[in-house]
Enzyme design. Structure first.
Site, PDB file in Angstrom:
ATOM      1  N   LYS A 220     -10.316  -1.549  -2.530  1.00 28.41           N
ATOM      2  CA  LYS A 220     -10.210  -2.182  -1.223  1.00 28.41           C
ATOM      3  C   LYS A 220     -11.462  -1.830  -0.420  1.00 28.41           C
ATOM      4  O   LYS A 220     -11.967  -0.724  -0.525  1.00 28.41           O
ATOM      5  CB  LYS A 220      -8.963  -1.673  -0.495  1.00 28.41           C
TER       6      LYS A 220
ATOM      7  N   ASP B  97      -0.139   5.254   0.800  1.00 30.16           N
ATOM      8  CA  ASP B  97      -0.404   6.249   1.836  1.00 30.16           C
ATOM      9  C   ASP B  97      -0.581   5.589   3.192  1.00 30.16           C
ATOM     10  O   ASP B  97      -1.415   4.696   3.353  1.00 30.16           O
ATOM     11  CB  ASP B  97      -1.667   7.049   1.489  1.00 30.16           C
TER      12      ASP B  97
ATOM     13  N   THR C   3      -2.663   0.798  -4.729  1.00 27.95           N
ATOM     14  CA  THR C   3      -3.138   2.008  -4.077  1.00 27.95           C
ATOM     15  C   THR C   3      -4.555   2.364  -4.496  1.00 27.95           C
ATOM     16  O   THR C   3      -4.990   2.066  -5.614  1.00 27.95           O
ATOM     17  CB  THR C   3      -2.199   3.188  -4.407  1.00 27.95           C
ATOM     18  N   SER C   4      -5.272   3.029  -3.605  1.00 29.51           N
ATOM     19  CA  SER C   4      -6.598   3.546  -3.914  1.00 29.51           C
ATOM     20  C   SER C   4      -6.510   4.928  -4.550  1.00 29.51           C
ATOM     21  O   SER C   4      -7.531   5.511  -4.902  1.00 29.51           O
ATOM     22  CB  SER C   4      -7.452   3.612  -2.638  1.00 29.51           C
TER      23      SER C   4
ATOM     24  N   ASP D 156      -1.465  -0.671   6.226  1.00 36.31           N
ATOM     25  CA  ASP D 156      -1.644   0.021   7.509  1.00 36.31           C
ATOM     26  C   ASP D 156      -3.107   0.152   7.905  1.00 36.31           C
ATOM     27  O   ASP D 156      -3.404   0.456   9.056  1.00 36.31           O
ATOM     28  CB  ASP D 156      -1.034   1.430   7.436  1.00 36.31           C
TER      29      ASP D 156
ATOM     30  N   ASP E 288       0.869  -1.158   0.000  1.00 41.24           N
ATOM     31  CA  ASP E 288       0.000   0.000   0.000  1.00 41.24           C
ATOM     32  C   ASP E 288       0.920   1.226   0.000  1.00 41.24           C
ATOM     33  O   ASP E 288       2.117   1.099   0.268  1.00 41.24           O
ATOM     34  CB  ASP E 288      -0.879  -0.029   1.251  1.00 41.24           C
TER      35      ASP E 288
END
Length: 222
Positions: A143, A19, A111-112, A168, A17
């Site tokens: 996600k 951020d 990543t989103s 995270d 991931d």
């Protein structure tokens, strides 16, 4: 015990991931959402509280239902792009070391966010960029759906059981677990539910991630 089914001699892959895992962007996200909320005359704290647990389109439905969602998203994108250009970013301690220590082609970002912003942030922080970034535009479901991590594995030519996910947040952890991968949590005082291993910081996890990638049996099973 983990979900891992790695066999001796098989290539292992690490999926990160971004951020909150590799880059500390919490302050940036809060500033972007504050600026967005002020554009629409909304309570910044309430908007950010909702944005933390939902995707942008879902946030708009909850906090700005009377506004055009396409306009809302365009405004958010404008603010995020400006933040990439002018905001202050920092990589978590250990991020550069672990990314540079992994073999080329054995890791990817999931990543989103959007790829151009990730590349901009990595350029600002000096982190190496992998050959593969699976972003929000690359998948139909974000996600906690397993789709993002499964898409990354497929594009790497990897079996999900050979993949280690570093996350995270609860939604990312669930995404990796549902994809049938080993999931380790970082950068949190308490473990996210479901993780196979927990590290309070990325720095603490670095040697274990590199050992996993190299095939160390000590880090194959937790």
């Amino acid at each position: 015990m983990t979900s891992e089914s790695v066999q001796s001699g098989r290539t292992r892959y690490v999926l990160f991931d971004v951020d909150g895992t590799l880059i500390d962007a919490v302050g940036n996200q809060r500033r972007v959402w504050r600026a967005w909320a002020e554009r629409y005359g909304l309570d910044p704290d309430e908007v950010y509280r909702v944005a933390l647990r939902t995707r942008p389109t879902e946030t708009f439905v909850q906090v700005a239902a009377t506004h055009d969602p396409h306009e809302c998203l365009a405004t958010l994108h404008e603010l995020e792009d400006e933040d990439v250009r002018s905001g202050v970013y920092s990589a978590f301690d250990g991020a550069a070391e672990v990314l540079r220590g992994l073999p080329s082609g054995s890791w990817a970002l999931v990543t989103s966010n959007y790829e151009h912003r990730v590349r901009g942030r990595f350029l600002r922080t000096g982190l190496p960029v992998p050959g593969l970034i699976v972003d929000a535009a690359a998948v139909e479901e974000g996600k906690p759906s397993p789709v993002p991590y499964l898409r990354a594995a497929a594009r790497l030519g990897a079996d999900p059981g050979d993949c280690l996910v570093i996350e995270d947040a609860p939604s990312g952890v669930q995404s990796g677990l549902r994809a049938g991968m080993t999931v380790w949590g970082v950068n949190a005082a308490a473990a996210v539910e479901g993780v196979h291993r927990h590290f309070e910081s990325l720095r603490e996890a670095v040697p274990h991630i590199l050992a996993f990638a190299s095939g160390s049996s000590a880090d194959a099973v937790a």
